[in-house]
Design a protein around this motif. Structure first.
Motif, PDB file in Angstrom:
ATOM      1  N   GLN A 226      -3.460  36.295  50.333  1.00 60.01           N
ATOM      2  CA  GLN A 226      -3.163  37.926  50.029  1.00 60.01           C
ATOM      3  C   GLN A 226      -3.345  38.407  51.498  1.00 60.01           C
ATOM      4  OE1 GLN A 226      -5.113  39.804  46.628  1.00 60.01           O
ATOM      5  NE2 GLN A 226      -5.627  37.914  46.107  1.00 60.01           N
ATOM      6  N   GLU A 227      -4.691  38.169  52.200  1.00 61.67           N
ATOM      7  CA  GLU A 227      -4.756  38.935  53.319  1.00 61.67           C
ATOM      8  C   GLU A 227      -3.580  38.484  54.408  1.00 61.67           C
ATOM      9  OE1 GLU A 227      -8.788  37.901  54.594  1.00 61.67           O
ATOM     10  OE2 GLU A 227      -9.669  38.551  52.801  1.00 61.67           O
ATOM     11  N   GLN A 228      -3.185  37.282  54.241  1.00 65.90           N
ATOM     12  CA  GLN A 228      -2.398  36.778  55.550  1.00 65.90           C
ATOM     13  C   GLN A 228      -0.870  37.720  55.184  1.00 65.90           C
ATOM     14  OE1 GLN A 228      -2.381  35.423  58.294  1.00 65.90           O
ATOM     15  NE2 GLN A 228      -0.172  35.993  58.311  1.00 65.90           N
ATOM     16  N   PHE A 229      -0.412  37.558  54.105  1.00 68.39           N
ATOM     17  CA  PHE A 229       0.716  38.129  53.859  1.00 68.39           C
ATOM     18  C   PHE A 229       0.790  39.606  54.031  1.00 68.39           C
ATOM     19  CE2 PHE A 229       1.897  34.369  51.538  1.00 68.39           C
ATOM     20  CZ  PHE A 229       3.278  33.943  51.940  1.00 68.39           C
ATOM     21  N   SER A 230      -0.476  40.232  53.790  1.00 59.17           N
ATOM     22  CA  SER A 230      -0.461  41.741  54.172  1.00 59.17           C
ATOM     23  C   SER A 230      -0.451  41.979  55.485  1.00 59.17           C
ATOM     24  CB  SER A 230      -1.892  42.174  53.560  1.00 59.17           C
ATOM     25  OG  SER A 230      -2.006  42.161  52.050  1.00 59.17           O
ATOM     26  N   SER A 231      -1.280  41.101  56.254  1.00 57.81           N
ATOM     27  CA  SER A 231      -1.076  41.157  57.862  1.00 57.81           C
ATOM     28  C   SER A 231       0.067  40.828  58.202  1.00 57.81           C
ATOM     29  CB  SER A 231      -1.987  39.966  58.522  1.00 57.81           C
ATOM     30  OG  SER A 231      -2.199  40.021  59.756  1.00 57.81           O
ATOM     31  N   ALA A 232       0.958  40.089  57.650  1.00 56.33           N
ATOM     32  CA  ALA A 232       2.483  40.067  58.158  1.00 56.33           C
ATOM     33  C   ALA A 232       3.047  41.233  57.930  1.00 56.33           C
ATOM     34  CB  ALA A 232       3.205  38.759  57.393  1.00 56.33           C
ATOM     35  N   LEU A 233       2.991  41.865  56.794  1.00 51.09           N
ATOM     36  CA  LEU A 233       3.697  43.061  56.410  1.00 51.09           C
ATOM     37  C   LEU A 233       3.386  44.171  57.373  1.00 51.09           C
ATOM     38  CD1 LEU A 233       5.572  44.157  54.385  1.00 51.09           C
ATOM     39  CD2 LEU A 233       3.374  45.124  53.105  1.00 51.09           C
ATOM     40  N   GLU A 234       1.806  44.303  57.771  1.00 56.33           N
ATOM     41  CA  GLU A 234       1.655  45.350  58.618  1.00 56.33           C
ATOM     42  C   GLU A 234       2.043  45.189  60.078  1.00 56.33           C
ATOM     43  OE1 GLU A 234      -2.792  44.963  58.739  1.00 56.33           O
ATOM     44  OE2 GLU A 234      -2.994  45.703  56.668  1.00 56.33           O
ATOM     45  N   GLN A 235       2.283  43.810  60.386  1.00 55.06           N
ATOM     46  CA  GLN A 235       2.943  43.508  61.631  1.00 55.06           C
ATOM     47  C   GLN A 235       4.497  43.722  61.656  1.00 55.06           C
ATOM     48  OE1 GLN A 235       1.638  42.374  64.678  1.00 55.06           O
ATOM     49  NE2 GLN A 235       3.644  43.270  65.567  1.00 55.06           N
ATOM     50  N   LEU A 236       5.063  43.761  60.703  1.00 58.74           N
ATOM     51  CA  LEU A 236       6.227  44.287  60.407  1.00 58.74           C
ATOM     52  C   LEU A 236       6.613  45.924  60.510  1.00 58.74           C
ATOM     53  CD1 LEU A 236       8.059  41.865  57.832  1.00 58.74           C
ATOM     54  CD2 LEU A 236       8.636  42.061  60.510  1.00 58.74           C
TER      55      LEU A 236
END
Length: 210
Positions: free
Chosen positions: A49-59
């Protein structure tokens, strides 16, 4: 420490049945292993969850790009995709480990029903086994349903990474931005599904301990 060393040696040998037998010899039974693996899976889902949220934030950072080093932003997007892929693989691996020990536990439990002399105790144990199996199947379905939500997200993250790699310009950023809202909704759905799976696995752990 002795549990870890023994586990490491036997897992390398690729023999799960020998692993379970060895663990039982030192007082670490399948029920305990199953509980630990469910907890490990919960942790991997939280990490995902944290990692996919981080990827979204980077996008989001990419979509909001307003000058600077676009190459560096691309490198970050790629790193987040690779980390997300690794997190997804970890979730899948944890689920597989759960199912392996659960099936071994259920086979053992079923076999041991024949050892009862008391019909009442045998009947009660059979009911407990059936109830545990039902709750387990529900938990596993919930985990797999959440895990399945990762695949389309990973595909979109990969598409974005590839597109940006070969079109490192403002037009590419705009194209990715046009799909950002849809991806955001998918990540939100993933997080919701994983939270539901974690909650259900909490209930399973509690029932298993009773």
């Amino acid at each position: 420490m002795k549990y870890l060393l023994l586990a490491f040696t036997l897992v390398l040998g690729g023999c799960q049945s020998a692993y379970y037998s060895a663990m039982e010899q030192v007082g670490y039974h399948k029920r305990e292993i199953l509980t630990d693996r469910v907890e490990d899976a919960q942790e991997s889902q939280e990490d995902a969850q944290e990692q996919f949220s981080s990827a979204l934030e980077q996008l989001q950072t990419l979509v909001s790009f307003d000058g600077g080093d676009l190459e560096a932003v691309y490198d970050d997007v790629r790193s987040e995709y690779l980390a997300s892929e690794e997190a997804a693989n970890e979730v899948r691996s944890r689920i597989d480990a759960i199912d392996d020990v659960a099936q071994a536990l259920f086979v053992e439990w079923q076999d041991e029903l024949e050892q009862y002399q008391s019909a009442n105790l045998r009947r009660d144990s059979q009911k407990q086994l059936s109830a545990t199996q039902r709750q387990y199947r529900s938990m596993l379905q919930s985990m797999n349903r959440a895990a399945d939500k990762m695949d389309p997200i990973l595909a979109k993250l990969k598409d974005n990474e590839l597109y940006l790699k070969h079109n490192l310009n403002a037009k590419a950023v705009m194209a990715i931005g046009n799909e950002f809202d849809g991806l955001k909704r998918e990540v939100q759905t993933l997080i919701k599904e994983m939270n539901s799976a974690i909650a259900e696995s909490d209930q399973f752990i509690q029932a298993l301990g009773n």
